[in-house]
Design an enzyme around this catalytic site. Structure first.
Site, PDB file in Angstrom:
ATOM      1  N   ASP A  93     -12.186 -10.134  -0.615  1.00 41.51           N
ATOM      2  CA  ASP A  93     -13.605 -10.412  -0.265  1.00 41.51           C
ATOM      3  C   ASP A  93     -14.381  -9.251  -0.970  1.00 41.51           C
ATOM      4  O   ASP A  93     -13.916  -8.188  -1.354  1.00 41.51           O
ATOM      5  CB  ASP A  93     -13.206 -10.189   1.555  1.00 41.51           C
ATOM      6  CG  ASP A  93     -12.826  -8.873   1.837  1.00 41.51           C
ATOM      7  OD1 ASP A  93     -12.366  -7.839   1.035  1.00 41.51           O
ATOM      8  OD2 ASP A  93     -12.623  -8.517   2.925  1.00 41.51           O
ATOM      9  N   GLU A 141      -6.209 -10.493  -1.088  1.00 37.28           N
ATOM     10  CA  GLU A 141      -6.717 -10.832  -0.114  1.00 37.28           C
ATOM     11  C   GLU A 141      -8.343  -9.957  -0.293  1.00 37.28           C
ATOM     12  O   GLU A 141      -9.319  -9.255  -0.106  1.00 37.28           O
ATOM     13  CB  GLU A 141      -6.358  -9.157   0.466  1.00 37.28           C
ATOM     14  CG  GLU A 141      -5.636  -9.002   0.516  1.00 37.28           C
ATOM     15  CD  GLU A 141      -5.009  -7.608   1.225  1.00 37.28           C
ATOM     16  OE1 GLU A 141      -5.159  -7.032   2.450  1.00 37.28           O
ATOM     17  OE2 GLU A 141      -3.432  -8.049   1.653  1.00 37.28           O
ATOM     18  N   GLU A 172       0.950  -1.377   0.062  1.00 36.69           N
ATOM     19  CA  GLU A 172      -0.020  -0.383  -0.152  1.00 36.69           C
ATOM     20  C   GLU A 172       0.734   1.478  -0.276  1.00 36.69           C
ATOM     21  O   GLU A 172       0.848   2.191   1.028  1.00 36.69           O
ATOM     22  CB  GLU A 172      -1.275   0.041   0.960  1.00 36.69           C
ATOM     23  CG  GLU A 172      -2.053  -0.906   0.959  1.00 36.69           C
ATOM     24  CD  GLU A 172      -2.945  -0.838   2.158  1.00 36.69           C
ATOM     25  OE1 GLU A 172      -2.906  -0.495   3.202  1.00 36.69           O
ATOM     26  OE2 GLU A 172      -4.133  -1.621   2.392  1.00 36.69           O
ATOM     27  N   HIS A 192     -10.351  -5.732  -2.146  1.00 41.15           N
ATOM     28  CA  HIS A 192     -11.235  -6.263  -1.014  1.00 41.15           C
ATOM     29  C   HIS A 192     -12.738  -4.740  -2.098  1.00 41.15           C
ATOM     30  O   HIS A 192     -12.146  -3.833  -2.401  1.00 41.15           O
ATOM     31  CB  HIS A 192     -11.028  -4.624  -0.093  1.00 41.15           C
ATOM     32  CG  HIS A 192     -10.134  -5.313   0.767  1.00 41.15           C
ATOM     33  ND1 HIS A 192     -10.298  -6.348   1.257  1.00 41.15           N
ATOM     34  CD2 HIS A 192      -9.112  -5.102   1.047  1.00 41.15           C
ATOM     35  CE1 HIS A 192      -8.955  -6.977   2.236  1.00 41.15           C
ATOM     36  NE2 HIS A 192      -8.237  -5.647   1.728  1.00 41.15           N
ATOM     37  N   ASN A 229       2.110  -5.207  -2.946  1.00 44.79           N
ATOM     38  CA  ASN A 229       0.754  -5.188  -3.224  1.00 44.79           C
ATOM     39  C   ASN A 229       0.055  -4.160  -2.746  1.00 44.79           C
ATOM     40  O   ASN A 229       0.533  -3.182  -2.037  1.00 44.79           O
ATOM     41  CB  ASN A 229       0.765  -6.136  -1.950  1.00 44.79           C
ATOM     42  CG  ASN A 229      -0.694  -6.916  -1.430  1.00 44.79           C
ATOM     43  OD1 ASN A 229      -0.922  -7.767  -2.173  1.00 44.79           O
ATOM     44  ND2 ASN A 229      -1.092  -6.878  -0.240  1.00 44.79           N
TER      45      ASN A 229
HETATM   46  C1  XIL Z   1      -6.604  -6.007   8.432  1.00 44.27           C
HETATM   47  C2  XIL Z   1      -6.542  -7.340   9.309  1.00 44.27           C
HETATM   48  O1  XIL Z   1      -7.718  -8.164   8.777  1.00 44.27           O
HETATM   49  C3  XIL Z   1      -7.283  -6.817  10.208  1.00 44.27           C
HETATM   50  O2  XIL Z   1      -7.325  -7.725  11.126  1.00 44.27           O
HETATM   51  C4  XIL Z   1      -6.033  -5.748  11.169  1.00 44.27           C
HETATM   52  O3  XIL Z   1      -7.495  -5.556  12.467  1.00 44.27           O
HETATM   53  C5  XIL Z   1      -6.011  -4.584   9.724  1.00 44.27           C
HETATM   54  O4  XIL Z   1      -5.543  -4.971   9.309  1.00 44.27           O
HETATM   55  N1  XIL Z   1      -4.966  -4.290   3.396  1.00 44.27           N
HETATM   56  C6  XIL Z   1      -4.146  -5.543   3.959  1.00 44.27           C
HETATM   57  C7  XIL Z   1      -4.907  -6.191   5.467  1.00 44.27           C
HETATM   58  O5  XIL Z   1      -3.089  -5.418   3.195  1.00 44.27           O
HETATM   59  O6  XIL Z   1      -2.981  -6.623   5.982  1.00 44.27           O
HETATM   60  C8  XIL Z   1      -5.578  -5.763   5.833  1.00 44.27           C
HETATM   61  O7  XIL Z   1      -5.519  -6.944   7.320  1.00 44.27           O
HETATM   62  C9  XIL Z   1      -6.303  -5.419   5.183  1.00 44.27           C
HETATM   63  C10 XIL Z   1      -6.431  -4.263   4.424  1.00 44.27           C
END
Ligand code: XIL
Length: 298
Positions: free
Chosen positions: A234, A232, A127, A205, A169
């Site tokens: 969802d 990641e 990020e 996401h 990422n």
């Molecule tokens: C999130 C986790 O799922 C949570 O448990 C934590 O509190 C915060 O981080 N982008 C990412 C992940 O790269 O590491 C994040 O994970 C979600 C967003």
């Protein structure tokens, strides 16, 4: 095949989940994990605050739990994440300049060395690009140490674990837009100058829609000579959840350098997106329509 992992393996890919060490004692959770998935990512356990809570003192207990869960199940393990503006330990948040740069590179070296030879792919930097139309870097304490902090991190990671694929990422890079184009330009520059980078992770996401150029975006990165991974995934539970999951799955299968998909949790009740029910299994561990949609698409 009848599971996500075995189906993905038919085309040489993996299907993974982010998992939490604190949930491994839950038999329903671990049952789904070992049945369905052939890759794991630690949801929090390999982040900077978890692995180096005080400077120079490393704690790998929970990261190792995730690693061993994956390896004992014959799964790949994605390392997540060596450097990120978030979830830094307090001591790092209060550093700047050359002291922070040195500490950050030492962190990369120490963590990647601990896991040397065990990790399929590391999210070396997470990020680092800004949202919106600038296409530029996100402001952060790491960015303020100099624009070359990302390549320095990748070089340190390669030296520490030459066998791991090294990924950049990010989120909101899932379609062709100013942010993803900023990342694209950096990857192209790294490849042209020989900075070691092997893969780009697309967090994905997603809300109730998916960019129409999702597959085209994956393909343009793959065409630079890097693997791409959905890291990641969802999807908000609206009317289109199952369809969006299938669209992501088909996009990965259509891009030969898309090596696998990771969903960010197992059951809806395990998700960081509280109340959005964005995952493939319901709170009781039953397969949702989105699960069937993904399985059929694989
Ligand atoms: C999130 C986790 O799922 C949570 O448990 C934590 O509190 C915060 O981080 N982008 C990412 C992940 O790269 O590491 C994040 O994970 C979600 C967003």
């Amino acid at each position: 095949a009848s599971t996500l992992g075995a189906s993905a393996a038919q085309t040489g890919r993996y299907f993974g989940a982010a998992i939490a060490a604190g949930r491994l004692g839950d038999a329903t959770y671990t049952g789904i994990l070992t049945r369905e998935f052939n890759s794991v990512t630690p949801e929090n356990e390999m982040k900077w605050d978890a692995t180096e809570p005080s400077q120079g003192r490393f704690t790998f207990t929970n990261g190792d739990r995730i690693l061993n869960q994956g390896l004992s199940n014959g799964s790949k393990v994605r390392g997540h994440a060596l450097l990120w503006h978030a979830q830094q330990p307090g001591w790092a948040q209060s550093l700047s300049g050359s002291a922070l740069r040195t500490a950050a590179i030492n962190h990369v070296t120490q963590v990647a060395s601990h896991y040397r030879g065990k990790i399929y792919a590391w999210d070396v930097v997470n990020e680092a690009f800004a949202d919106g139309g600038s296409g530029g870097r996100r402001d952060s304490n790491l960015q303020r140490t100099g624009n070359d902090w990302i390549e320095a991190a990748f070089r340190a990671a390669r030296a520490a674990d030459p066998g791991a694929k090294l990924c950049y990422n990010d989120y909101n890079t899932d379609g062709i837009n100013a942010k993803s184009t900023g990342v694209y330009t950096m990857i192209r520059d790294f490849k042209s100058r020989g900075v070691p980078i092997d893969c780009v992770g697309f967090q994905s996401h997603l809300g109730t829609s998916i960019p129409g150029d999702y597959q085209a975006n994956l393909q343009r990165f793959a065409d630079l000579g890097v693997d791409v991974q959905i890291t990641e995934l969802d999807v908000a539970q609206g009317g289109n959840q199952a369809t969006i999951y299938a669209t992501v799955t088909r996009a990965c299968l259509a891009v030969s350098r898309c090596t696998g998909i990771t969903v960010w949790g197992i059951r809806d009740s395990d998700s960081w997106r509280t109340g959005e029910n964005p995952l493939l299994f319901d709170n009781s561990g039953n397969r949702k329509a989105a699960y069937t949609s993904v399985l059929n698409a694989l």
